[in-house]
Design an enzyme around this catalytic site. Sequence first.
Site, PDB file in Angstrom:
ATOM      1  N   HIS A   1     -18.647  -4.220   5.633  1.00 55.37           N
ATOM      2  CA  HIS A   1     -18.520  -3.164   4.616  1.00 55.37           C
ATOM      3  C   HIS A   1     -19.825  -2.953   3.859  1.00 55.37           C
ATOM      4  O   HIS A   1     -20.029  -1.905   3.253  1.00 55.37           O
ATOM      5  CB  HIS A   1     -17.411  -3.512   3.603  1.00 55.37           C
ATOM      6  CG  HIS A   1     -16.040  -3.487   4.211  1.00 55.37           C
ATOM      7  ND1 HIS A   1     -14.922  -3.877   3.527  1.00 55.37           N
ATOM      8  CD2 HIS A   1     -15.608  -3.099   5.436  1.00 55.37           C
ATOM      9  CE1 HIS A   1     -13.855  -3.744   4.307  1.00 55.37           C
ATOM     10  NE2 HIS A   1     -14.251  -3.284   5.470  1.00 55.37           N
TER      11      HIS A   1
ATOM     12  N   GLU B   1      -4.979   7.539   0.254  1.00 63.58           N
ATOM     13  CA  GLU B   1      -5.425   6.896   1.494  1.00 63.58           C
ATOM     14  C   GLU B   1      -4.345   6.869   2.575  1.00 63.58           C
ATOM     15  O   GLU B   1      -4.635   7.073   3.747  1.00 63.58           O
ATOM     16  CB  GLU B   1      -5.871   5.449   1.206  1.00 63.58           C
ATOM     17  CG  GLU B   1      -6.305   4.741   2.490  1.00 63.58           C
ATOM     18  CD  GLU B   1      -6.759   3.309   2.285  1.00 63.58           C
ATOM     19  OE1 GLU B   1      -6.770   2.831   1.139  1.00 63.58           O
ATOM     20  OE2 GLU B   1      -7.105   2.668   3.298  1.00 63.58           O
TER      21      GLU B   1
ATOM     22  N   ASP C   1       0.854  -1.198   0.000  1.00 66.44           N
ATOM     23  CA  ASP C   1       0.000   0.000   0.000  1.00 66.44           C
ATOM     24  C   ASP C   1       0.895   1.256   0.000  1.00 66.44           C
ATOM     25  O   ASP C   1       0.658   2.191  -0.766  1.00 66.44           O
ATOM     26  CB  ASP C   1      -0.898   0.039   1.242  1.00 66.44           C
ATOM     27  CG  ASP C   1      -1.865  -1.141   1.349  1.00 66.44           C
ATOM     28  OD1 ASP C   1      -3.077  -0.942   1.240  1.00 66.44           O
ATOM     29  OD2 ASP C   1      -1.395  -2.286   1.555  1.00 66.44           O
TER      30      ASP C   1
ATOM     31  N   ASP D   1     -12.462   5.245  -2.586  1.00 69.15           N
ATOM     32  CA  ASP D   1     -13.069   3.917  -2.758  1.00 69.15           C
ATOM     33  C   ASP D   1     -14.084   3.903  -3.909  1.00 69.15           C
ATOM     34  O   ASP D   1     -14.637   2.835  -4.230  1.00 69.15           O
ATOM     35  CB  ASP D   1     -13.772   3.469  -1.471  1.00 69.15           C
ATOM     36  CG  ASP D   1     -12.780   2.979  -0.408  1.00 69.15           C
ATOM     37  OD1 ASP D   1     -11.721   2.454  -0.783  1.00 69.15           O
ATOM     38  OD2 ASP D   1     -13.075   3.140   0.792  1.00 69.15           O
TER      39      ASP D   1
ATOM     40  N   ASP E   1      -6.322   5.373  -4.311  1.00 70.79           N
ATOM     41  CA  ASP E   1      -6.360   4.240  -3.375  1.00 70.79           C
ATOM     42  C   ASP E   1      -5.268   3.295  -3.860  1.00 70.79           C
ATOM     43  O   ASP E   1      -5.433   2.592  -4.863  1.00 70.79           O
ATOM     44  CB  ASP E   1      -7.734   3.563  -3.407  1.00 70.79           C
ATOM     45  CG  ASP E   1      -7.925   2.648  -2.213  1.00 70.79           C
ATOM     46  OD1 ASP E   1      -6.908   2.211  -1.651  1.00 70.79           O
ATOM     47  OD2 ASP E   1      -9.088   2.370  -1.859  1.00 70.79           O
TER      48      ASP E   1
ATOM     49  N   THR F   1      -7.501  -4.186   0.425  1.00 70.37           N
ATOM     50  CA  THR F   1      -6.262  -4.744   1.004  1.00 70.37           C
ATOM     51  C   THR F   1      -6.512  -6.139   1.585  1.00 70.37           C
ATOM     52  O   THR F   1      -5.655  -7.020   1.487  1.00 70.37           O
ATOM     53  CB  THR F   1      -5.687  -3.787   2.083  1.00 70.37           C
ATOM     54  OG1 THR F   1      -5.551  -2.493   1.491  1.00 70.37           O
ATOM     55  CG2 THR F   1      -4.326  -4.241   2.576  1.00 70.37           C
TER      56      THR F   1
ATOM     57  N   ILE G   1      -3.969   0.535  -2.788  1.00 69.21           N
ATOM     58  CA  ILE G   1      -4.563  -0.809  -2.902  1.00 69.21           C
ATOM     59  C   ILE G   1      -5.974  -0.708  -2.346  1.00 69.21           C
ATOM     60  O   ILE G   1      -6.164  -0.424  -1.156  1.00 69.21           O
ATOM     61  CB  ILE G   1      -3.810  -1.888  -2.100  1.00 69.21           C
ATOM     62  CG1 ILE G   1      -2.401  -2.081  -2.631  1.00 69.21           C
ATOM     63  CG2 ILE G   1      -4.577  -3.223  -2.172  1.00 69.21           C
ATOM     64  CD1 ILE G   1      -1.661  -3.263  -2.011  1.00 69.21           C
ATOM     65  N   ASP G   2      -6.944  -0.881  -3.189  1.00 72.60           N
ATOM     66  CA  ASP G   2      -8.314  -0.980  -2.701  1.00 72.60           C
ATOM     67  C   ASP G   2      -8.606  -2.468  -2.553  1.00 72.60           C
ATOM     68  O   ASP G   2      -8.284  -3.258  -3.446  1.00 72.60           O
ATOM     69  CB  ASP G   2      -9.276  -0.333  -3.697  1.00 72.60           C
ATOM     70  CG  ASP G   2     -10.695  -0.343  -3.167  1.00 72.60           C
ATOM     71  OD1 ASP G   2     -10.883  -0.115  -1.956  1.00 72.60           O
ATOM     72  OD2 ASP G   2     -11.619  -0.589  -3.963  1.00 72.60           O
TER      73      ASP G   2
END
Length: 332
Positions: A219, A70, A47, A273, A126, A131, A128-129
Amino acid sequence: MSFLAAERAVAIDAVLRASRVCQQVFRQLVDGETITKSDKSPVTAADFGAQAVVNTVLHNSFPNDAVIGEEDSKDLRGDTGKQLREKVLSLANSVLDMPLDDKKLLEAIDRGSHPGGAKGRMWALDPIDGTDGFIRGDQYAVCLALIIDGHVQLGVMGCPNLPVDSKVPEGERGCLFVTVKGQGAFQRNFTSAEETQIHMADISSPSDALFCESVTPSHSSHGDSAKIASLLNVTKPPIRMDSQCKYSTVARGDADIYLRLPTSMHYEENIWDHTSGSLLVQESGGIVTDIYSKPLNFSLGRKLKENKGVIVAHSKIHSQVIKAVQKVLFGE
Ligand SMILES: Nc1ncnc2c1ncn2[C@@H]1O[C@H](COP(=O)(O)OS(=O)(=O)O)[C@@H](OP(=O)(O)O)[C@H]1O
Ligand SMILES: [Mg+2]
Ligand SMILES: [Mg+2]
Ligand SMILES: [Mg+2]
């Protein structure tokens, strides 16, 4: 030259390099190398490395542009951060043309601290979206978008683990999705610059739809989405997938509806995101709103302060999906 052609080319280069960082880390990832952030979410060397790489590539071409990223460099500073810092530095330098030193690495990561807002040019990143998906070896995405005066104008998404052709799941993996507002949505693979335009599946009844949703029930509420599916007479089970790969899956017609249903009315979505994914879907025939049918408002800072949840569907069925969402969530 077409609108944002230079930015498009630089963003593709940045996302491809950052995706290489992620792929390298995954091959070397060992237990205990994941840090848990204050919001209990995970972060890895990849990330940080991906954010450093994207911010460096952007800065070389567009030094005056702001970035809303992020991550920040807190965990990489001082003696406690030395080991991780060295690892991230070597990862970033393995894909950059001009090597960074410690100071430049931390500066690059922290160029992502912009507060956002309604005026000017700013990139949303982002690194790494998904993770969680990355750590599991499932789907994740490197997501970069350009926002101008509060509106997303360009989106690039690298999905290293996504099959190039969903009908051949064991075939080549690694897709790049690229879109500029008004110019359509395109897919290419990691090894060739040839692009193919993508479209959502043409669907006229929600009952034929295939849903997709988050893997993690905290989520997005799986229970509410099952009730919505049943109200719409959907019989196919949902695809659960991490990251903004859900947006690209809908955009290229492999699923029809993406529901992100709030599990708490206090949670505010991060803009990074949704920036690249939402434009990708809009440019391939879909509509993206929140649960109240309001468009996502990217002009209010780092969070989608005035939106709750995200509802994505083909323009022909979006209003029917919203009705079912509101019936289940509010009994209307
Ligand atoms: N409570 C809650 N509600 C909604 N969203 C949340 C929540 N907590 C975290 N996040 C953000 O979810 C991002 C990952 O979303 P996904 O759709 O990939 O989730 S999942 O991995 O499929 O479960 C994840 O992005 P990354 O941190 O980039 O992976 C978070 O920004
Ligand atoms: Mg995160
Ligand atoms: Mg994310
Ligand atoms: Mg992330």
